[in-house]
Structure formats: C-alpha cells, structure tokens
Design an enzyme around this catalytic site. Structure first.
Site, PDB file in Angstrom:
ATOM      1  N   ASP A   1       0.861  -1.064  -0.032  1.00 23.28           N
ATOM      2  CA  ASP A   1      -0.038   0.105   0.055  1.00 23.28           C
ATOM      3  C   ASP A   1       1.020   1.332  -0.017  1.00 23.28           C
ATOM      4  O   ASP A   1       1.686   1.591   0.832  1.00 23.28           O
ATOM      5  CB  ASP A   1      -0.912  -0.038   1.257  1.00 23.28           C
ATOM      6  CG  ASP A   1      -2.028   0.978   1.146  1.00 23.28           C
ATOM      7  OD1 ASP A   1      -1.808   2.213   0.607  1.00 23.28           O
ATOM      8  OD2 ASP A   1      -2.915   0.875   2.030  1.00 23.28           O
ATOM      9  N   HIS A   2       0.861   2.043  -1.184  1.00 21.16           N
ATOM     10  CA  HIS A   2       1.744   3.062  -1.274  1.00 21.16           C
ATOM     11  C   HIS A   2       1.252   4.318  -0.213  1.00 21.16           C
ATOM     12  O   HIS A   2       2.287   5.318  -0.098  1.00 21.16           O
ATOM     13  CB  HIS A   2       1.501   3.529  -2.820  1.00 21.16           C
ATOM     14  CG  HIS A   2       2.809   3.862  -3.352  1.00 21.16           C
ATOM     15  ND1 HIS A   2       3.821   4.822  -2.710  1.00 21.16           N
ATOM     16  CD2 HIS A   2       3.409   3.770  -4.369  1.00 21.16           C
ATOM     17  CE1 HIS A   2       5.057   4.840  -3.335  1.00 21.16           C
ATOM     18  NE2 HIS A   2       4.851   4.284  -4.357  1.00 21.16           N
TER      19      HIS A   2
END
Length: 488
Positions: free
Chosen positions: A458-459
C-alpha cells in the site's frame, strides 16, 4: 405443556450476517441437552457446529440443508421438559402477555411475572450454556444472560425515526458489546443494526462507526438512512434473470447456459474483500529473482542429520518476520475516521497470514505472534492452520487477525503474481516456484536454484524505498540463511 422456546441463529462473529445450513444433527421429537450440537452451518469464514442453549424436546427445525439463514432468525424450537408441578392454565387473555421478545432479545418483565415457569427457566439460563455465541460464549457466566425468543415483529426495527431514548441506547450498547469479536471491533455490528441496514439498503462496509474502536451503532445507520444520497433501489433488475433461465440462452452471446453457481460462503467473502482492496488501496508491486541454492542445501544438510526438519516456507517465514521488525511500516493498518481523516495503526507483534487454497476458496489463517517462533515452531503452526482451514474448521479469530500475508503460490507451478493485498493489511509477499536457472556466481555461469519474490504494498504507508529495502532483506536472508537461523 410448556411452550416451545425458539433459538435464533446467533451472531457468528466477524460481522457475518448469514450462514448456510449444512446439516441437522437432530430431528423433530429428539430429546436434547444444553450445549448439544444441533446443526452444522457454513459461514463466509468456516464451518461450525451450533450448540443448543436449551434442553428439551425438538419441536421444529426452521430451515432445510442448503438454505441460507440470516443471523437473528429462528433456527430451532425446543419444548422444555416440565419439572415439578405444571404451571396453572393461563386465562384467555394471557397469550398476549406471554414472554415477548424485545428488539434486543430480552423478555418483558410483565411476561416473566405472568409465567413462573419462564422465570424458573431464566434462572436455569443464568447458569449459561457458554456456547450461544459461537467461539465467544454466552453472557450467562456473568449472571446477565438474556432469553433469546422469536421477535415480536421483523418490521419493528425499521420503524424508529426519532432519536433513541437513553434506556434504548444503553440496551443497544449492551447488545453491541455481546457481539464484539476480540481484536476486530470496527467490523462487528449487532444483529439489530445489521438488519436495519439490510432492510434500508445501507452498505456497512463503507459506513464509519461512532462507537468505541469504530463500532457501528444504530445511530450511525439511522443517519445513513436519513441522508439524501442513500436511495438504494438498484437491486430490482432480477426479473430479467427468469426469462434467461427458462429460454436457456444467454442474450449477449447466444450460447446455451450450462449452469448457474451462486456466489456465497467463502467465495462471496473473498470476492467482497478483494473488490474492496482494489478499490481502496493504491497498491504498487516490486519483485526480485533470488538464488535460493544455499537455503535448499542447508535444509538438505539438516534433513540428513534429523528426520524432523521444517519445509522451506517456515524458513522464509522466519526471514519475513525479521524483515518486518526492521521495516515495521509494512506491518500496519490504515483506519479512516468518520471525518475522513486517516491514521496508520502499528502493532506490537506480527500475526503472519498464510494463504491457503481450499475446496471452499482461498482463506488466510494467521500465525499469531509469529515473530516469537522458531522455524520448527512456525512449521508446526503453519501445518496445523492449513489443515483446519482445509477442513473448514478455522475460527474467525484465526482467519481475521493477520497483519501481513505470505503467499506461496509456487506450489501451483507459477513464478510470479501481482497479488491483491488482503484488506485491511497493507502488504503481501508472494513466493514463486524454485527451479534450476543459469546464474552468474563469482563471475562464472552456473546452474542455481532460483525463485522470484513479489511484494505488493500500500503506497499510502510507505514509499518504494521501504518496500525495496524489505524485499532485499528477505532475499539476502534466503541467499545467506545461516546468519538468521541459529535458533531453528
């Protein structure tokens, strides 16, 4: 003769609102005891046996095997075996005063007073079967057990439009507390609230909770119902399915329809979770080829000296937990508040999810406190969890408490995969098959045991540098395993 008591399908944890009836363990006319398993049901998480909180004679079975039942709806009716002197015959008007179920599953005081036999049963029930809420026990042991009877009206819950009274709110809070699942409060809602949401088309997956730990309260659903934007009347185009079935042809392709398979149980839960993951998480993927020759040879040496040697996956699991200690950003969760603000929640420990393919679909049981286990201990726990998962016996806690997932899709003969993150986690590491490949070693070409590691993350919780650092840490550990495996 005593009136039959109706046992409603209990809350099964994890916010589940329905279960499929697999089989009955009893028949009408059977004499049963408290805590005796009466039915087997399949939820979106696992297959569980439902114990009876009542003793007596089975009067009615509410449902057929294969039927999907809603939580809070009748499951079985049991006529108690009378003890002592029979209760006096009620006057003609008495049936109206009989113990009536309130919205929260309590008998009214007037009904209890009118039926001494019911009050005697209440004392029996206070002892608690301990099993009405599957996996979490009844509140009977605390001396505040509530009688569960058929509800007065299924529409009663949809009527309140004014603010609930303080007494009603207190009862609602009590009901919510009884349906919480340890470690996962935000996703659990009482049957009352779930039914209200279902009847008004409110999507609980997107609804922020105002209660403790993000718990969704009745007032949250009422607010969503009164909001102008919530008008879900889209679920009616089902009549078009009927003509297609009777004609036997698909109007789009012109081909004959061979079968229709309902999406339910684990498959339904997986589909919903993966859809939510794709829609909410801005994910990115990094991967690297790894020379696993040293790890494979180390395991061969250990196997030559001892018959009890862990498989390769537990060794990699040890490297993953060590990597997560160094890069804890990947062992977190993002929580969104009702005002839209977000927080990154970190954990003091690692619950390592192990993706397992079963006949019922893909499930992810988790090894709790995995960072404290040796490779041998990890091997034993991974084998236990995958076994109970394939039997459909994994508990909601085992299936819903992970903080990071390890997916060994190499067993299916593939090298890599852009995996979907197991929401609400923020990362998943995939391991491909280990095969012979040409590899440069000390400037010379050699045949080595090579695998591919793929990390999807998850950026929002970290940048590529952190993800690459973690992936490189695990890769280096696989290529030089001795430094991290002193405590096999």
């Amino acid at each position: 003769m005593s009136e039959a008591r109706v046992f409603l399908l209990p809350d099964l944890g994890e916010g589940l609102t329905e279960a499929e009836l697999v089989s009955w363990h009893v028949s009408v006319g059977d004499t049963i005891s408290v805590d005796q398993p009466i039915a087997e049901v399949e939820t979106a998480k696992s297959t569980v046996e439902v114990p009876s909180p009542y003793a007596g004679i089975v009067a009615e079975l509410h449902g057929q095997p294969g039927e999907t039942l809603d939580v809070g709806k009748p499951l079985i009716s049991v006529t108690p075996v009378s003890t002592g002197e029979p209760a006096a015959a009620p006057e003609p008007a008495e049936p109206v005063v009989e113990p009536v179920e309130t919205e929260l599953g309590e008998s009214t005081d007037s009904a209890a007073d009118a039926h001494p036999e019911a009050e005697a049963y209440r004392e029996e029930e206070k002892a608690g079967s301990g099993n009405v809420l599957i996996g979490y026990g009844t509140p009977g042991g605390h001396g505040v057990a509530k009688r569960t009877r058929a509800r007065k009206s299924s529409v009663a819950v949809a009527e309140p439009s004014e603010a609930p009274s303080a007494e009603t709110k207190e009862l609602d809070d009590l009901s919510l507390l009884r349906t919480r699942v340890p470690g996962k409060l935000g996703a659990v809602i009482s049957p009352l609230v779930r039914r209200m949401a279902r009847e008004h088309g409110v999507d609980l997956g997107d609804l922020p909770g105002s209660g403790e730990g993000g718990l969704i309260m009745r007032k949250d659903v009422e607010a969503a119902i009164s909001a102008p934007s919530v008008e879900p009347v889209e679920t009616k185009p089902q009549p078009s399915v009927e003509p297609v079935e009777t004609q036997g042809l698909d109007p789009r392709t012109g081909l004959a329809i061979s079968s229709r398979t309902p999406v339910k149980g684990v498959r339904k839960a997986v589909a919903a979770n993966m859809t939510r993951s794709r829609s909410e998480i801005p994910e990115a993927t990094v991967w690297v080829d790894v020379d696993a020759t040293a790890l494979v040879e180390l395991r061969k040496e250990l196997k030559a000296a001892s018959s009890e040697v862990p498989g390769l996956l537990p060794f990699i699991a040890r490297f993953v937990t060590a990597g997560l200690k160094k890069y804890p950003e990947l062992n977190t969760r993002i929580e969104t508040a009702s005002d839209g603000s977000q927080e990154i929640v970190s954990f003091d420990g690692i619950n390592l999810g192990i993706a397992a393919q079963t006949d019922r679909g893909l499930v992810v049981p988790s090894v709790r406190a995995a960072e404290k286990l040796t490779a041998r201990e990890l091997d034993a726990e991974i084998r236990r969890l995958t076994d109970v998962a394939r039997q459909g016996k994994a508990t909601p806690t085992e299936l819903g408490s992970g903080t990071f997932t390890l997916n060994n899709y190499g067993v299916f003969g593939v090298d890599g995969s852009a995996a979907i993150i197991n929401h609400p986690e923020v990362a998943i590491l995939g391991v491909g098959r280990i095969i012979d490949k040409p590899w440069v070693v000390n400037g010379e070409l050699a045949v080595r045991k090579v695998t591919e590691l793929t990390l999807t993350f998850d950026h929002r919780v970290c940048d590529g540098g952190t993800a690459a650092g973690f992936l490189r840490f695990v890769a280096d550990a696989i290529e030089n395993p001795n430094s991290l495996l002193a405590d096999i």
